[in-house]
Design a protein around this motif. Structure first.
Motif, PDB file in Angstrom:
ATOM      1  N   ARG A   8       0.882  -1.020   0.716  1.00 47.03           N
ATOM      2  CA  ARG A   8       0.366   0.158  -0.280  1.00 47.03           C
ATOM      3  C   ARG A   8       0.614   1.438   0.029  1.00 47.03           C
ATOM      4  N   THR A  10       2.752   4.261   0.635  1.00 44.22           N
ATOM      5  CA  THR A  10       1.943   5.695   1.549  1.00 44.22           C
ATOM      6  C   THR A  10       2.798   6.858   1.167  1.00 44.22           C
ATOM      7  N   LYS A  13       6.647  11.326   2.620  1.00 44.62           N
ATOM      8  CA  LYS A  13       7.291  12.637   4.036  1.00 44.62           C
ATOM      9  C   LYS A  13       8.040  13.193   3.520  1.00 44.62           C
ATOM     10  N   GLN A 153       8.383   5.056   0.387  1.00 45.08           N
ATOM     11  CA  GLN A 153       8.908   4.358   1.784  1.00 45.08           C
ATOM     12  C   GLN A 153       7.412   3.123   1.923  1.00 45.08           C
ATOM     13  N   PRO A 157       1.746  -4.064   5.105  1.00 50.63           N
ATOM     14  CA  PRO A 157       1.093  -3.730   6.644  1.00 50.63           C
ATOM     15  C   PRO A 157       0.844  -4.150   7.648  1.00 50.63           C
ATOM     16  N   LEU A 159       2.767  -7.418   8.142  1.00 49.97           N
ATOM     17  CA  LEU A 159       4.124  -7.907   8.952  1.00 49.97           C
ATOM     18  C   LEU A 159       3.655  -7.622  10.349  1.00 49.97           C
ATOM     19  N   ASP A 161       5.474  -7.174  14.338  1.00 51.36           N
ATOM     20  CA  ASP A 161       6.080  -5.988  14.236  1.00 51.36           C
ATOM     21  C   ASP A 161       7.987  -6.117  14.176  1.00 51.36           C
ATOM     22  N   SER A 164       8.868  -6.178  10.789  1.00 44.33           N
ATOM     23  CA  SER A 164       9.120  -4.376  10.223  1.00 44.33           C
ATOM     24  C   SER A 164      10.358  -3.429  10.628  1.00 44.33           C
ATOM     25  N   GLU A 166      13.163  -4.853  11.852  1.00 44.12           N
ATOM     26  CA  GLU A 166      14.078  -5.609  10.690  1.00 44.12           C
ATOM     27  C   GLU A 166      14.142  -4.861   9.876  1.00 44.12           C
ATOM     28  N   LEU A 168      13.384  -2.198   8.344  1.00 44.95           N
ATOM     29  CA  LEU A 168      13.536  -0.887   8.581  1.00 44.95           C
ATOM     30  C   LEU A 168      15.076  -0.935   9.065  1.00 44.95           C
ATOM     31  N   TRP A 169      15.633  -1.362   9.956  1.00 51.00           N
ATOM     32  CA  TRP A 169      16.797  -1.460  10.616  1.00 51.00           C
ATOM     33  C   TRP A 169      17.711  -2.094   9.193  1.00 51.00           C
ATOM     34  N   GLU A 172      17.915   1.111   7.517  1.00 54.42           N
ATOM     35  CA  GLU A 172      19.190   2.452   7.910  1.00 54.42           C
ATOM     36  C   GLU A 172      20.452   1.772   7.638  1.00 54.42           C
ATOM     37  N   SER A 173      21.007   0.309   7.978  1.00 60.61           N
ATOM     38  CA  SER A 173      21.919   0.121   7.999  1.00 60.61           C
ATOM     39  C   SER A 173      22.850   0.321   6.595  1.00 60.61           C
ATOM     40  N   LYS A 290      20.712 -13.211   8.464  1.00 56.52           N
ATOM     41  CA  LYS A 290      20.180 -12.976   9.578  1.00 56.52           C
ATOM     42  C   LYS A 290      18.286 -12.739   9.150  1.00 56.52           C
ATOM     43  N   LYS A 297      10.141 -17.576  10.530  1.00 59.30           N
ATOM     44  CA  LYS A 297       9.536 -16.627  11.232  1.00 59.30           C
ATOM     45  C   LYS A 297       7.853 -15.988  10.924  1.00 59.30           C
TER      46      LYS A 297
END
Lengths: 305, 324
Positions: A8, A10, A13, A153, A157, A159, A161, A164, A166, A168-169, A172-173, A290, A297
């Motif tokens: 979806r 979004t 920003k 971005q 929706p 997933l 927490d 999501s 992970e 985003l991490w 960011e990395s 990772k 899961k």
């Protein structure tokens, strides 16, 4: 909406096309993170007791400023040609010395003067050769190409927490440590993350939606999953298979395809040719493993009607 | 004379010649292979036109990519790359100027004192000797300067400090996901960076992995407490900026003997208080290495990324909620 896509889109920003470029990732001199500057202190003796002041700041020893290292990193070109000048000048100086002292310029080791001259010449030649080696191993400076397209971005929706966060991490990395500007993660026949720059569709100027079926039938996806190892397209313009990635900005310079187990693929687009170093590739492989462990899961997320 | 093998690897492939045609190998002992085609293989084409030789089995030169040269690129000297090797694996030839500096410098001194008798030393010879000794000093310093140039290959050989034992310690009363993350984080840091010991301390959870010098007289179940005590002594959990000691001896007792450089990366999150944003520390990641200048800026960026993984999930969840 294409069949099977749960994205979806979004609201964006920031302004879609002209995004402030993040601070350059070229190696900067200085040894402190860009968050704050450490006050240079001369090397202090260790105080066994930790000095906690009222604001809770760290009061222990801090590293001292490295003058030589900073100077060399900043004057890279000068330092590279320095040995050549030093060696060349010494060579001339030895010859001049010999001529003005009236000694015949004969290279034999009979007199101690000649021996000293030969040794000095040997050192001068070593310096010149070392300078040549340094000049030849200078890394090619490639400039980054700002991707053309819209920023997006989008994340699936439904997933949980932890997944999501992970994802985003990972974004960011990658965007902080490498030249990555676009990231798409496909898992279990769905696009679960599309973030960064993407091609803007011609009529709406929004980011283009990924056609998962077409991607999965393409040779890049098949090849990456079959080989189960990372695939690095260092200069995307040389690959005809580039047409299988139409959702990436058209001037994406380098792409890494990282398979996530046998169910998913991460597509990482960068803005510099050969922008991902071997160290980046190793890190991306481990991060991919990772991510695969985390995504495995995930229970079956029901498809939105 | 030194019997060194001279490999001349021509960098002037701009004419598109295949490598086999242009590679010169006067000494046939060294096999020469060139990179495979740029196909689907994940052969890394690094940024640098050539690569430092570590082992002799393979010498590869990457092609200079003509099609992508932008006009704004710097002028590149088109030099042939000279690579001296002695054929001994593990010997770092970039230190050759240093050895030559020492050798020739001592020969110069020998020549001065042991050569012809003192009275016959002319001013010309003195001038040459002074020049030679200063050149020798410069050559000795040269590898040290070369370490800081862009494109210098870091020394990735890890040497294990004596008396240190490998341990893997983790706090017990923490959720399973945190345990997995800690195990993965420590594994990845040990594997991908030049680190021999890693310690992660997050919100009262401790994970220690690698080679550490724990005191021998402590029973196994109290090692955890010993680490916590040592951490309290250092006061590191108030740290808010990355500390990198590229050339330090062990400052704290907790660090293993033989540490030559270490880095402490705090795990921060910004907290919006009433007046301004403050950065609060959730913990830190401590990495110790047995070589100096172990962490390049790229390494530090990735270490920061791994440390961010351990941020408080409550603060991270805020980010993903913004995307819904």
């Amino acid at each position: 909406m294409g069949a099977g896509t749960l994205i979806r889109p979004t609201p964006l920003k920031s302004s879609p096309l002209s995004q402030q470029r993040p601070p350059p990732r070229t190696p900067t001199p200085g040894y402190h993170s860009s968050n704050s500057i450490s006050i240079p202190r001369s090397s202090t003796p260790v105080k066994a007791s930790s000095s906690l002041n009222s604001q809770g700041d760290y009061g222990g020893p801090k590293p001292k400023r490295e003058c030589v290292a900073d100077w060399v990193s900043q004057n890279d070109d000068v330092v590279r040609s320095l040995p050549i000048y030093v060696g060349g000048l010494s060579l001339l100086a030895v010859l001049v010395n010999r001529t003005i002292s009236g000694i015949a310029p004969v290279a034999d080791a009979s007199s101690s003067q000649s021996r000293a001259d030969l040794l000095t010449l040997g050192l001068a030649v070593t310096n010149i050769l070392n300078g040549l080696v340094w000049l030849s191993i200078r890394p090619k400076s490639v400039s980054a190409v700002n991707p053309e397209g819209a920023e997006c971005q989008s994340i699936c929706p439904l997933l949980p927490d932890f997944i999501s966060s992970e994802l985003l991490w990972v974004w960011e990395s990658l965007s902080d440590a490498t030249c990555c500007r676009s990231l798409i993660i496909v898992y279990d026949k769905r696009v679960i993350l599309q973030i960064g720059f993407a091609t803007a569709s011609s009529n709406t100027h929004d980011a283009v939606v990924v056609d998962v079926d077409k991607l999965m039938k393409g040779s890049l996806y098949q090849g990456a999953l079959k080989s189960k190892s990372q695939s690095y397209l260092a200069n995307l313009s040389l690959y005809p298979a580039k047409s299988e990635l139409p959702f990436l900005p058209p001037n994406t310079q380098a792409v890494i395809l990282q398979p996530l187990g046998d169910k998913g693929l991460a597509i990482i687009g960068g803005d510099m040719i050969r922008g991902f170093t071997t160290s980046d590739q190793a890190w991306i492989t481990l991060v991919g493993e990772k991510l695969d462990a985390t995504l495995a899961k995930m229970n079956n997320i029901p498809v939105n009607a | 004379m030194y019997a060194f093998f001279l490999q001349i690897c021509s960098n002037s492939i701009k004419s598109g010649l295949r490598m086999s045609g242009t590679a010169l190998s006067p000494f046939p002992l060294i096999p020469f292979s060139f990179p495979p085609d740029i196909g689907n293989k994940s052969y890394p084409l690094t940024k640098f036109p050539t690569r430092k030789l570590k082992s002799l089995a393979k010498i590869s030169c990457s092609r200079s990519d003509n099609s992508s040269h932008s006009t704004s690129q710097q002028q590149q000297l088109n030099l042939s790359v000279l690579r001296f090797t002695f054929g001994i694996p593990g010997l770092d030839e970039s230190y050759l100027p240093r050895w030559i500096g020492y050798a020739f410098g001592s020969l110069l001194l020998l020549n001065h004192f042991g050569g012809s008798d003192f009275s016959a030393i002319t001013p010309a010879q003195l001038r040459t000797e002074v020049l030679g000794l200063s050149l020798a000093a410069f050559s000795i310093v040269l590898p040290y300067l070369g370490k800081f140039l862009k494109g210098a290959t870091p020394n990735n050989e890890k040497s294990i400090p004596e008396g240190a034992e490998p341990i893997f310690l983790m706090s017990q009363n923490i959720p399973d996901t945190l345990k997995e993350d800690l195990a993965w984080g420590t594994y990845v840091l040990l594997r991908n960076t030049n680190t021999i010991s890693v310690l992660i301390f997050i919100q009262d959870a401790l994970c220690v992995r690698g080679y550490w010098n724990t005191p021998k007289d402590i029973p196994k179940d109290q090692v955890h407490d010993w680490f916590e005590k040592e951490i309290n002594k250092t006061g590191l959990f108030d740290l808010r900026e990355t500390l990198y000691f590229p050339q330090a001896e062990e400052l704290w007792e907790i660090l293993p003997r033989g540490t030559r450089s270490f880095l402490i990366q705090p795990v921060l999150h910004t907290q919006d208080s009433s007046s301004d944003k403050t950065e609060m520390s959730d913990g830190f990641v401590l990495l110790a290495s047995s070589s100096t200048y172990a962490y390049s800026s790229k390494d530090r960026a990735w270490i920061r990324a791994v440390a961010n993984k351990f941020r408080d999930p409550r603060n991270v969840r805020l980010m993903s909620a913004l995307l819904r």
